[in-house]
Design a protein around this motif. Sequence first.
Motif, short mmCIF file in Angstrom:
data_model
loop_
_atom_site.label_atom_id
_atom_site.label_comp_id
_atom_site.label_asym_id
_atom_site.label_seq_id
_atom_site.Cartn_x
_atom_site.Cartn_y
_atom_site.Cartn_z
N ARG A 193 48.21 65.00 8.57
CA ARG A 193 47.32 65.00 9.86
C ARG A 193 48.16 63.97 10.76
O ARG A 193 48.01 64.03 11.95
N GLN A 223 49.48 64.30 14.73
CA GLN A 223 48.87 63.49 15.65
C GLN A 223 49.70 62.65 16.36
O GLN A 223 50.07 62.57 17.71
N ASP A 274 50.43 63.55 20.16
CA ASP A 274 50.06 62.45 21.12
C ASP A 274 51.29 61.58 21.53
O ASP A 274 50.87 60.87 22.49
N HIS A 308 45.07 57.16 10.72
CA HIS A 308 44.25 58.42 10.06
C HIS A 308 44.01 58.10 8.58
O HIS A 308 45.00 57.56 7.95
#
Length: 768
Positions: free
Chosen positions: A243, A247, A251, A257
Motif C-alpha cells: 500500500r 500511495q 500521490d 503507512h
Amino acid sequence: MTTIKTSLKGFLPSGLSGYMALASSILSIILTVVLVALVHRQATEHFKENIGNGLGELAQQTADKLDRGMYERYREIRLVAKRLAELDPVAEKDRRRRMLDDAVETYGYYSWLGFAGLDGTVHAAARGLLEGANVAQRPWFSNALKNIHIGDVHEAVKLAKLLPSDDGQPLRFVDVAFPVLGAGGSPAGVLGAHLSWQWARDVERSVILPIQASRQVQALIASSDGTVLLGPPELLGEKLDLRALEQARNDKGVGYHLETWPDGKDYLVGYSQTRGYADYPGLGWTVLLRQEAVNAYAPVRKLSQYALWTGVSLAVLFSLAGGLVANWITQPIKQLQQDADRIRQGEAATITPTGRSYDEVQSLSGALNTLLDDLLRRSRQLESLNQNLEQRVDERTRELAGALARVAQTAQRIQTIVESAQDAFIGMDRSGIVTDWNSQAELMLGWTRDEAVGRSLGALALPRRFQAGFERALQDYRNTGVARDLSGRIERTLVDRHGNELPVELSIGSAGQGERGFFSLFVRDIAQRKRVDEMKNELVATVSHELRTPLTSMRASLSLLQSGAAGHLDSEAQELVGIAHRHCERLVRLVSDMLDIEKVASGKVAVQPRPERFLPVVLDALAAIRVQAADAGVALAPHWSPELEGLVVEVDRDRITQVLLNLLSNAVKFAPRGSSVDVNLENGGDQVRISVADRGAGIPEAFRDRIFQRFAQADPGANQKTSTGLGLAISRQIVVEHGGQLGFEDRFGGGTVFHVDLPLTQATLTVA
C-alpha cells in the motif's frame, strides 16, 4: 446465587456515608480514567503521527539525496561528452582514452566509461575495457541517440567477468549515456557510462546509519514497478505489492503507512517518491524506510504505562478525599437516623435536628414529623378498614366465580347449538384461516375438525377459479373494515375433500374489530334446490323456445303492417299496430334474456376465455352503443393511459362484450340528457378494472341487496324506465365464470359506478 449475594453484601457499605464515599470513588475513578484515556489517546495519536512523519521525512531526505546524486552523475557524463566532442575522433584516440581514465579515477563511481561510434563499436574506454566490442544492441546506446540519457538499474552483462565484485553480489549498474556531437552538430558517437550501484549504498549509509542503531530502521529503494533495487538481501530483486508503494506512486508525495509485509511482520513504513532534479528527469524510484511496529511504537507503550499509573494514583487520591467529604456531609443524616431508631423503640415521638444541620435536613425533619402524625391517624383508619377487607374479598371472589361459571355455561350452550345445527358451521378469522368446524361440516366436505382448523378456507374448500377473488375480498376487508363481499346470504360453489363441487348457500356474519375480527359461516347444501332450479330453467327454456317462433312471426307481421305493406292504415289503426309492435319487441327481448340466463346458469353456454387485447373489446362496445347514446343526448367519455393500449386479458370476447353493452346501455338509459357516461380502464397489477359511471339518480337503498337477482327491478315509478331485470344477473354470471367480480358503488356528486374486475393471469402477463 444466594451465596454470591451474601459474599457481595460483605463488601458493600452499610450506611449513606459509605455509599456516598463509594459513589464518589467510582465517579472519581471513571472521570480520571476517561480524562486520562482521552489525553492518552490524543497524545498517542500525535506521537504515532510524529513517528510516522519522521520516517517519511527521512525517506524524503534519502530520495532527495538520490536525485541530487544522480543529477551530479548525469551532469558529469554530459560534460565529458562535450569535452570528447572537441577532440578529433581519429587523431586523438589515445587522448580520449586518457580522458576517460581520468574521469573514472576522479569521480570513482563509474565501473565503466567508453565511447562508441555510430555503428556501436567501442573506440575508446577507460582501462581499455570492451574496446573493439560492439554495443549497438545495448539499450543505453540506442536510447542515447533518441535523447533518452538514463536507464534503470540492471545487472552487468559483458562486464560481469571483467570486473570483480567487492561483496560477492552480482554487479549492478545505472546506465548514463549522451551522444557525442560532430563538427556539423550531428551525433558522431555515444558516450556511455555504467554507474556502479554502490554509490546508492553510500547514500544509505550517510542518511540511515546514524539513526539505524537507535531506531532499527531499514532502507529500501524500489523501481517504478515495485522491484527492490536496494535493501535487505532477502528482498533484493523481489517485486513488492504494498500500500505504501501505491500511495507513493499515486500521490507523488511523502507519507507513512502501517502494513503487514510478506514476512508476516507489521512495519511502519515511511515513503517518498523520487522526482528528479533540475534537468535530470528521474527514474520513478521510491524510497521506503521501514521499522517494525513493535520497535517504532515502543515510546508509545512507555507513554501508555505512565498514563495508566498516573490515572490510578489520581483515582486513589480522589477516592480518599471523597470518603472524607461524604462522611462530613452525612453526619446530620446519621443524627436523623438515630432519632428514627428512638421513635421505632418508643423513646421519643419527634425528630429534632442538630444546630449544624443544613436546610434540607431541617425541611426533612419537619416533613418526617408531619408524616408521623399522618401515619398515626392512618393507622387507626387502617385498623378499621381491615375489619371489612376479608368480607369484601370473599364477596368479590364469589361474584367472579359466578361470572366465570356463566361464561363457561354460555360457551357450552353456543357449542351445543353449533354442533346440533342442521347446517355446516365454519368459523374463520380475518385472514381466512379456519378457527371452527362442526360435525356437519365434516360430513359435507370430508375434512375432520383437526385437519381443517388452522388451514386457509380458500385453499381447503374453494374451487381454484374463485380463490383469487376470495383473497381480494379478505384484503379489502382488512384495509377498509367493511365486509362488502363477505356478508349476508350468498350462493357459492365449494369443493369437498375429493374435489367434487358442491353448490351451497352461505349465511355469513362478521363480528369483532381489528385483529379480533372473525366470520361465522353457516353452509347449506342446495344441490336439491339447484336441481329444482334446473328443471324450472329447462321449463323456462322450453317455453321460451316455443314462444320465440310465433313471436318472431308476429313481430315480422306487425313490422309489415307498420311499414304499409298491407295498405294504408288510419291513424287509430297505426297507433294500435305501433303499440302491438313495441310490446312484441319487448316480449322478444324478454325471451332472449331468459334463454341467455338459463344457458349461462345451466352451463350450456361455456365461457371460452383466451388472450385478447382488451382495449379493442372496449372500443367495440363503445362503438355499438354510440347511436343509443346520441339519441339519448348523452356523451361517452372514455379514459385510460397510453400504456394500456397493449394490455392483454384472458376473456371470452363475445361474452365480455355482452357485459359491457349491458352496463353501457343501462348507464345511457338512466343518465340525464346533456350529461356524460365516463368509462375508465385501470390496471391494478393482478387484475384489470373497467368502470362505467353515470350521473343518474342512483340506486335506491331498498333495491341494492337484490339488484343482481333475476327479474329484479327498481320501482318503475321512480324514473319510468323499465327492463326485463335479467341483464345484470346475466352479466354477473358471465363475470363470475371468468373468475372476476361485478360490483357497484355510489358516485361522488351523484350517480352510480359499476365496475368489472377481471384477473390478469401469468399467461396474459407473458403475452403482454
